[in-house]
Design an enzyme around this catalytic site. Structure first.
Site, PDB file in Angstrom:
ATOM      1  N   HIS A   5       0.837  -1.205   0.000  1.00  0.00           N
ATOM      2  CA  HIS A   5       0.000   0.000   0.000  1.00  0.00           C
ATOM      3  C   HIS A   5       0.873   1.257   0.000  1.00  0.00           C
ATOM      4  CE1 HIS A   5      -2.665  -2.909   2.373  1.00  0.00           C
ATOM      5  NE2 HIS A   5      -3.390  -2.650   1.295  1.00  0.00           N
TER       6      HIS A   5
ATOM      7  N   LEU B 214       3.381  -9.142  -0.623  1.00  0.00           N
ATOM      8  CA  LEU B 214       2.800  -8.633   0.621  1.00  0.00           C
ATOM      9  C   LEU B 214       1.282  -8.587   0.492  1.00  0.00           C
ATOM     10  CD1 LEU B 214       5.165  -5.696   1.641  1.00  0.00           C
ATOM     11  CD2 LEU B 214       5.257  -8.107   2.277  1.00  0.00           C
TER      12      LEU B 214
HETATM   13  P1  AMP Z   1      -6.305  -4.055  -0.358  1.00  0.00           P
HETATM   14  O1  AMP Z   1      -6.144  -3.274   0.899  1.00  0.00           O
HETATM   15  O2  AMP Z   1      -5.837  -5.456  -0.264  1.00  0.00           O
HETATM   16  O3  AMP Z   1      -7.690  -3.913  -0.940  1.00  0.00           O
HETATM   17  O4  AMP Z   1      -5.329  -3.384  -1.437  1.00  0.00           O
HETATM   18  C1  AMP Z   1      -5.414  -2.022  -1.743  1.00  0.00           C
HETATM   19  C2  AMP Z   1      -4.547  -1.724  -2.944  1.00  0.00           C
HETATM   20  O5  AMP Z   1      -3.184  -2.060  -2.638  1.00  0.00           O
HETATM   21  C3  AMP Z   1      -4.930  -2.546  -4.183  1.00  0.00           C
HETATM   22  O6  AMP Z   1      -4.813  -1.742  -5.340  1.00  0.00           O
HETATM   23  C4  AMP Z   1      -3.907  -3.651  -4.162  1.00  0.00           C
HETATM   24  O7  AMP Z   1      -3.650  -4.203  -5.439  1.00  0.00           O
HETATM   25  C5  AMP Z   1      -2.684  -2.925  -3.636  1.00  0.00           C
HETATM   26  N1  AMP Z   1      -1.725  -3.882  -3.064  1.00  0.00           N
HETATM   27  C6  AMP Z   1      -1.977  -4.842  -2.143  1.00  0.00           C
HETATM   28  N2  AMP Z   1      -0.873  -5.581  -1.916  1.00  0.00           N
HETATM   29  C7  AMP Z   1       0.102  -5.087  -2.722  1.00  0.00           C
HETATM   30  C8  AMP Z   1       1.465  -5.416  -2.965  1.00  0.00           C
HETATM   31  N3  AMP Z   1       2.062  -6.417  -2.321  1.00  0.00           N
HETATM   32  N4  AMP Z   1       2.157  -4.687  -3.858  1.00  0.00           N
HETATM   33  C9  AMP Z   1       1.546  -3.658  -4.538  1.00  0.00           C
HETATM   34  N5  AMP Z   1       0.279  -3.292  -4.349  1.00  0.00           N
HETATM   35  C10 AMP Z   1      -0.450  -3.990  -3.468  1.00  0.00           C
END
Ligand code: AMP
Length: 281
Positions: free
Chosen positions: A37, A184
């Site tokens: 994030h 991650l």
């Molecule tokens: P989430 O909180 O899981 O809904 O993720 C929020 C945003 O962060 C989404 O656009 C995800 O694709 C991105 N995201 C989650 N994990 C990663 C990661 N390891 N590397 C890059 N972006 C991520």
């Protein structure tokens, strides 16, 4: 940094920002912020006047047997992390604020939402596009930052933005990984110590697939089979899917050509992990 919890005060903030003609970079999240994030937030910080982050564990994108209740919600820590990254506004609404009594509308992208993660998580992407559509409508950002880790989600949201002519640029940012290669994810904290040892096999297997393609293998079924065998040999992970698809459209690929994506979902106990790698053949 301001923490905004209601749609009324969000609208006021947005009005002020727009009247000053500032650009807005927006990072939607479900919280439990990690370096993945933060990489999106840092890019948004470099490229915009104002950075907005939403933290909302969206009930509509969880199935009835999924981890909505258990999903981590370390609110104070998230606020501190966002502050450190010089986020201007965190939007942290309640469920009632986003979906008040009587809420009946959803946004649904067809076709590409019934495959891969959509096949084992019916309704998931409708939940995602409904909440992201609402957030884009409220925040009116110039740039939306998404992670490549959730590749199908990013493709679905790009489709929605194009189809509904939403005035926002979508930027997909690289997957951030642990030193052992594990992508991650807020869900990694569910893994037991044994599963933590095993889960990095996912990226190792994807890298073997990529290497085979770069060495000249063009038969997608063979690549997928090799990834599957690597994972099942070295872990107790239960494969949900492993696919070789067009990296932009998710269309299945039999004979590898152009920009393709190897993508997978594997369950370690109750924890479902996803990952992918893009290869230019
Ligand atoms: P989430 O909180 O899981 O809904 O993720 C929020 C945003 O962060 C989404 O656009 C995800 O694709 C991105 N995201 C989650 N994990 C990663 C990661 N390891 N590397 C890059 N972006 C991520």
């Amino acid at each position: 940094m301001r923490v905004v919890r209601t749609i009324g005060s969000l609208r006021q903030e947005i009005k002020k920002i727009k009247s000053r003609e500032k650009t807005i970079g927006f990072v939607p999240t479900m919280g439990a912020l990690h370096e993945g994030h933060l990489s999106l937030i840092r890019k948004a910080r470099r490229e915009n006047d104002v950075v907005m982050v939403s933290v909302f564990v969206n009930p509509k994108q969880f199935g009835p047997k999924e981890d909505f209740q258990a999903y981590p919600r370390p609110e104070k820590k998230d606020i501190l992390l966002a502050k450190d990254e010089k986020v201007d506004i965190i939007f942290h609404p309640s469920e009632k604020e986003m979906y008040p009594t009587g809420f009946l509308t959803s946004i649904s992208v067809e076709g590409i939402t019934g495959i891969l993660c959509g096949a084992s998580r019916p309704g998931h992407f409708r939940g995602v596009t409904t909440v992201v559509g609402k957030l884009l409508n409220l925040i009116e950002p110039d740039i939306l930052y998404l992670g490549q880790k959730d590749a199908q989600q990013a493709i679905v949201i790009k489709r929605m933005v194009a189809d509904l002519n939403l005035p926002v640029t979508v930027k997909i940012c690289p997957t951030i990984r642990d030193d052992d290669g594990l992508a991650l994810s807020s869900r990694n904290q569910y893994l037991t110590p044994d599963q933590q040892q095993e889960a990095p096999i996912l990226f190792r297997a994807l890298k073997i697939g990529k290497k085979n393609i770069l060495n000249g293998e063009r038969n997608a079924a063979k690549i997928v089979d090799c990834i599957r065998k690597t994972i099942t040999k070295h872990s107790k992970g239960k494969v949900d899917y492993i696919v070789c698809v067009n990296a932009d459209t998710l269309a299945p690929v039999e004979w590898i050509k152009g920009r393709i994506m190897l993508a997978l979902a594997v369950k370690f106990g109750q924890t479902r992990l996803i990952d992918n790698i893009v290869v230019r053949a």
